[in-house]
Scaffold this active site. Structure first.
Site, PDB file in Angstrom:
ATOM      1  CE  LYS A 234      -0.570   4.924  -2.294  1.00 25.30           C
ATOM      2  NZ  LYS A 234      -2.000   4.902  -2.696  1.00 25.30           N
TER       3      LYS A 234
ATOM      4  CE  LYS B 229      -1.225  -4.316  -0.130  1.00 28.42           C
ATOM      5  NZ  LYS B 229      -2.505  -4.823   0.416  1.00 28.42           N
TER       6      LYS B 229
ATOM      7  CE  LYS C 254      -3.809  -3.092 -11.293  1.00 30.06           C
ATOM      8  NZ  LYS C 254      -4.388  -3.858 -10.157  1.00 30.06           N
TER       9      LYS C 254
END
Length: 334
Positions: A197, A200, A114
């Site tokens: 994958k 959300k 990130k």
């Protein structure tokens, strides 16, 4: 005999959990609560590492807790609570941060990914110390096992290192937990991009099956799922990732072997197969959705249940924290 202790949790980062959360976590938790002294948390403090609207975060926290219960996590069998309702989580995280190396924390894969993606100025200190808070979550409850996906294994290994380091420096205070990694067959991929994958935070809503979706919307997504031009219902993760993903979902929700499903749909094509899967998903999700909506219809009662469970969790957590405070030499309040 005293049951072994288990801890796990999920962030309230969306209005609804998705089928990967259900198969990869909730179904597993539902079984594990029968044989373990299970602690399940809605980890709302972790959710603060991303920008949140305060009112939306509170609503997402309730909705996540309601879906835990609706999926079969029984507050009478396990301890189901909201992380921020037990202040010891944040307190222990600070103590553990003082024995965590800067380089050690910086090597955590999720932080590295990130921070490289968004840059250091857009990456918070909270994200950097996220694994330390996760370690506190686990160690507070003298946890024996932690069921996690393989992407979280590194965090549990850090937890083990911190427990052993603390115990070696200050004396035995923590049980050293073991990760229990979900099987590869439980990994669910995006319906539109079966190489990624299911998440959300997916780029397209069309690739995600939400637990609280209207059944018709879920069926439509399944019928439009990416497959291939071969037409054969056959598991081959490398060459047929879309069909293989749908087979994994079918098998996980029915408890059947993939080979049995392949035999049932041999020569019938993808249309019949997808229709059969849509029926399975709707049959599984509809009672969960209905129960969750009932719980959310009475937020005061849901909050009462969560408060009772938080008090139960705090008893265990506070005992551990008191031992830790004594170990490091903090003066007890008179």
């Amino acid at each position: 005999m005293k049951k072994a202790r288990l801890y796990s949790g999920m962030q309230p980062s969306a209005d609804s959990l998705q089928i990967g959360n259900y198969i990869g976590a909730l179904m597993q938790w539902r079984d594990l609560q029968e044989t373990y002294d299970a602690f399940f948390s809605v980890v709302d403090l972790h959710a603060l590492t991303q920008p949140n609207d305060p009112a939306e975060l509170r609503e997402k926290t309730r909705r996540t807790a309601a879906q835990y219960i609706a999926a079969g996590i029984e507050p009478s069998k396990s301890t189901l609570y909201v992380q921020s309702h037990v202040p010891a989580h944040a307190e222990l995280a600070w103590i553990l941060s003082t024995i965590t190396g800067f380089g050690e924390a910086g090597r955590m894969t999720q932080f590295k990914d990130k921070s490289q993606r968004y840059g250091s100025d857009a990456t918070s200190v909270g994200l950097f110390t996220y694994p330390v808070l996760m370690a506190a979550d686990i160690l507070l409850y003298q946890t024996d096992i932690v069921p996690v996906g393989d992407d979280q294994k590194q965090h549990v290994e850090l937890t083990r290192d911190l427990a052993e380091r603390f115990n070696g420096r200050y004396g035995e205070a923590f049980r050293v937990p073991m990760p229990v990694i979900q099987q590869e067959t439980a990994r669910i991929y995006d319906l539109q991009n079966p190489l990624a994958k299911m998440s959300k935070s997916a780029e397209s809503e069309a690739g995600v099956l939400w637990l609280l979706d209207d059944p018709a919307a879920s069926a439509k997504k399944i019928m439009r799922a990416v497959t291939d031009s071969e037409g054969a219902v056959r598991y081959d993760r490398e060459n047929k990732p879309g069909v293989s993903n749908l087979l994994v979902i079918y098998a996980a929700l029915t408890g059947r072997q993939i080979a049995s499903i392949e035999d049932e749909y041999a020569g019938r094509g993808y249309g019949d197969f997808k229709k059969g899967l849509a029926d399975v998903v709707m049959a599984e999700f509809e009672p969960v959705r209905a129960r969750a909506m009932d719980l959310l219809g009475d937020p005061a009662e849901l909050d009462r249940v969560l408060a009772i469970n938080a008090a139960r969790a705090a008893e265990v957590a506070d005992e551990t924290l008191a031992k830790v405070y004594d170990s490091v030499g903090l003066l007890r309040r008179a």
